[in-house]
Structure formats: C-alpha cells, structure tokens
Design an enzyme around this catalytic site. Structure first.
Site, short mmCIF file in Angstrom:
data_model
loop_
_atom_site.label_atom_id
_atom_site.label_comp_id
_atom_site.label_asym_id
_atom_site.label_seq_id
_atom_site.Cartn_x
_atom_site.Cartn_y
_atom_site.Cartn_z
N ASP A 87 0.86 -1.21 0.00
CA ASP A 87 0.00 0.00 0.00
C ASP A 87 0.89 1.25 0.00
O ASP A 87 0.84 2.09 0.90
CB ASP A 87 -0.96 0.01 1.20
CG ASP A 87 -0.24 0.06 2.55
OD1 ASP A 87 -0.84 0.58 3.51
OD2 ASP A 87 0.93 -0.38 2.63
N ASP A 125 6.68 1.29 2.12
CA ASP A 125 6.45 0.31 1.05
C ASP A 125 7.34 0.64 -0.16
O ASP A 125 7.89 -0.24 -0.81
CB ASP A 125 5.00 0.34 0.58
CG ASP A 125 3.99 0.11 1.68
OD1 ASP A 125 3.74 1.05 2.46
OD2 ASP A 125 3.46 -1.01 1.76
N ASN A 181 -2.50 2.89 3.29
CA ASN A 181 -1.93 4.21 3.61
C ASN A 181 -2.71 5.32 2.91
O ASN A 181 -2.95 6.38 3.48
CB ASN A 181 -0.46 4.28 3.19
CG ASN A 181 0.43 3.50 4.14
OD1 ASN A 181 0.25 3.55 5.36
ND2 ASN A 181 1.37 2.75 3.58
N THR A 211 2.76 -6.03 2.78
CA THR A 211 3.25 -4.96 3.67
C THR A 211 2.18 -3.88 3.90
O THR A 211 2.49 -2.74 4.21
CB THR A 211 4.51 -4.29 3.06
OG1 THR A 211 4.16 -3.69 1.80
CG2 THR A 211 5.63 -5.29 2.88
N PHE A 253 -1.06 -0.42 12.50
CA PHE A 253 -1.90 0.07 11.39
C PHE A 253 -2.40 -1.03 10.45
O PHE A 253 -3.60 -1.10 10.16
CB PHE A 253 -1.12 1.12 10.59
CG PHE A 253 -1.88 1.69 9.43
CD1 PHE A 253 -1.68 1.21 8.13
CD2 PHE A 253 -2.83 2.70 9.62
CE1 PHE A 253 -2.40 1.72 7.05
CE2 PHE A 253 -3.55 3.23 8.55
CZ PHE A 253 -3.34 2.74 7.26
N ASN A 254 -1.50 -1.89 9.94
CA ASN A 254 -1.93 -2.88 8.94
C ASN A 254 -3.00 -3.82 9.49
O ASN A 254 -3.91 -4.22 8.77
CB ASN A 254 -0.73 -3.70 8.45
CG ASN A 254 0.19 -2.88 7.55
OD1 ASN A 254 -0.24 -1.87 6.97
ND2 ASN A 254 1.44 -3.27 7.47
N HIS A 286 9.70 -0.05 8.60
CA HIS A 286 8.75 -1.13 8.83
C HIS A 286 8.78 -2.14 7.68
O HIS A 286 9.25 -3.25 7.82
CB HIS A 286 7.32 -0.56 8.95
CG HIS A 286 7.13 0.44 10.05
ND1 HIS A 286 7.32 0.15 11.39
CD2 HIS A 286 6.75 1.74 10.01
CE1 HIS A 286 7.04 1.23 12.12
NE2 HIS A 286 6.70 2.21 11.31
N ASP A 287 8.26 -1.73 6.53
CA ASP A 287 8.10 -2.67 5.42
C ASP A 287 9.44 -3.20 4.88
O ASP A 287 9.53 -4.38 4.51
CB ASP A 287 7.30 -2.01 4.28
CG ASP A 287 5.89 -1.66 4.73
OD1 ASP A 287 5.28 -0.79 4.11
OD2 ASP A 287 5.41 -2.28 5.72
#
Ligand code: RIB
Ligand code: CA
Length: 268
Positions: A10, A15, A40, A126, A168-169, A242-243
C-alpha cells in the site's frame, strides 16, 4: 530454483523503500507481480505509486494488479497524516506510463498460486491483509500452495501505533488478519517490536544522499520526510523501516532472530 515472489503493498513511503530494495535483484528471485491494496492511501493512489516506483526502477516488466479498495467489514482508515495526501511525501508524483493490469489482484494471486507447484511462491504483504485474506476465502486450496507469508504487521510488547494495542496494517482490516493467521500458512511476521529497532538514522541518510542516482535521491527525500513524523512522535533518530524489514529478510535472513509465537487479535 529461483524463489518466486508476489509483493502485496500500500505505497506508502516505507512500502516504496521496500520496493526499491526488491526491484533490482533479478538474479536472486522472480517478482511475479505486485498487488496493491487500499491502506496508507486510496487504492487509486497506491496503484499509481506502485507503478511510479516500478518506472523509477526501470522495471517496466513487472505487472501491477489492483486489489481491494476497502477492508472486509469496516470503513477504510488511511494514513495521509504520515505519508501525505499522495502517499509518497518527498517524491514528486507523476502519472506513470505503466498501466495496471485488467485482472483483479485477488484473482492474480489465486491463479498464480494454483498454477504453481506447492512451495514455489512467497507472498510479501506490507499493507492491510485484505487481498491475501480475500484470496484465501475465495480459493482455500491456495493455502497449501503458499511457501511462506513474509509480512509487516502487528506488535507484541511494543504496543500499537494507531491505538495502544493495534498496529496500522492489522487495525485497518482485523478480519483479514484473523483469516490469514488462522490459515495455517507459514507466516514470518515483522511487527513493531522489530521494525522500531530498524531506523534509517540521519547518519545513514546522509550517506544515501551522496549516491547520485534517481532512486537513491528519492529514497533520501522520502526517508527525510518519513523520519520527521516518528521523530516527533517517538523521539527516534530516523524513520523506522517497517516494510523494508520484509525484503531485508528475503535478502539477508541472518540479520534477524525469530521466536515462534501464537497470535491473538484484539480489535480495539
Ligand atoms: O504500521 C506500519 C505499517 O503501516 C507499514 O506497512 C506502513 O506502510 C503502514 O502501511
Ligand atoms: Ca505498508
């Protein structure tokens, strides 16, 4: 045999960095396709952003498939306050030449897995798990076909980044997460406990900034913006990657140590 990957994302600044890491290594694995999911920012914008990143990386050969524009049974929550309205703060957005495929991402995931041998394909989500869960719901036989799901999401002791417990995800689509985690697939999870240790420190950023090419300069600009949000919120020295932990694991698995855990989901 070369590993085969489907990256579900996203984009979203981190990402984007993950895709910048993934796209150059044509020798190590085959990226069968990139699937995008609303998260996102809207589906329309994550699609444009993914196609932009492929174009910037000169990977015109990788098909991009549009997936779900909203979660299973809750309204879509997006994160423009982190990634900006267009989803890629730090990069001038443009309409890419690359067009999205006609096939829906969920059907691409199902058809590709069903046509492959078991254990050939690794899924790398992700963003919210809506596409992956929708594919599992539509064709449960894909579960035995999936080699591994390597995902960014969730949190253990770190707590959430949307609510005190929700990352979030997972927060965006908890039902999808429930479906994926109940699927018995092999799942390697990079939650906030890990990703908050992986910071693009401003010293590293300066080194990236000296690399004179379009991708490095874009990464430098993205991470400079992305770092500001977390620096204000957590006092971090730099943006949490993160991703990019997912592709770091694919490229250098020994960077990480793992524990086997039971997963429970709280929707609050
Ligand atoms: O919580 C971090 C996750 O949410 C990352 O995947 C980021 O891109 C957002 O999707
Ligand atoms: Ca993401």
């Amino acid at each position: 045999m070369k590993r085969k990957l489907i990256i579900d994302c996203d984009p979203g600044q981190d990402d984007c960095i993950n895709l910048f890491m993934a796209l150059p290594h044509t020798d190590l694995y085959d990226i069968l396709g990139i699937t995008v999911v609303a998260g996102n920012v809207s589906l329309e914008k994550v699609s444009r952003n993914a196609r932009m990143i492929c174009e910037m990386s000169n990977r015109f050969d990788i098909p991009v498939y549009e997936g779900c524009d909203s979660p299973f049974d809750v309204p879509l929550v997006t994160a423009e306050e982190v990634h900006s309205d267009e989803g890629l703060e730090g990069i001038e957005v443009f309409e890419p030449e690359i067009k999205a495929q006609d096939k829906h991402a969920v059907d691409f995931i199902i058809d590709t897995l069903m046509a492959a041998e078991s254990g050939e394909i690794t899924l790398i989500p992700t963003g919210p798990l809506t596409n992956i869960a929708s594919a599992i719901e539509k064709e449960p036989l894909i579960i035995d076909k999936i080699s591994e799901i390597v995902m960014m999401g969730g949190a253990l002791r770190e707590g959430g980044n949307v609510t005190p417990s929700a990352e979030f995800n997972i927060f965006v689509d908890p039902k999808a997460a429930q479906i994926v985690f109940s699927s018995k697939c092999k799942i390697t999870v990079f939650g906030l406990d890990v990703t908050h240790q992986v910071l693009s420190s401003f010293e590293v950023l300066e080194r990236i900034g000296t690399i004179e090419n379009k991708v490095a300069q874009s990464a430098y600009n993205l991470l400079t913006c992305y770092g500001r949000y977390d620096a204000e919120k957590y006092g971090n020295d730099g943006a949490p990657l993160h991703d990019p932990c997912t592709m770091a694991y694919i490229l250098k698995p020994d960077l990480f140590e793992f524990n086997t855990r039971n997963i429970s989901l709280f929707s609050s």
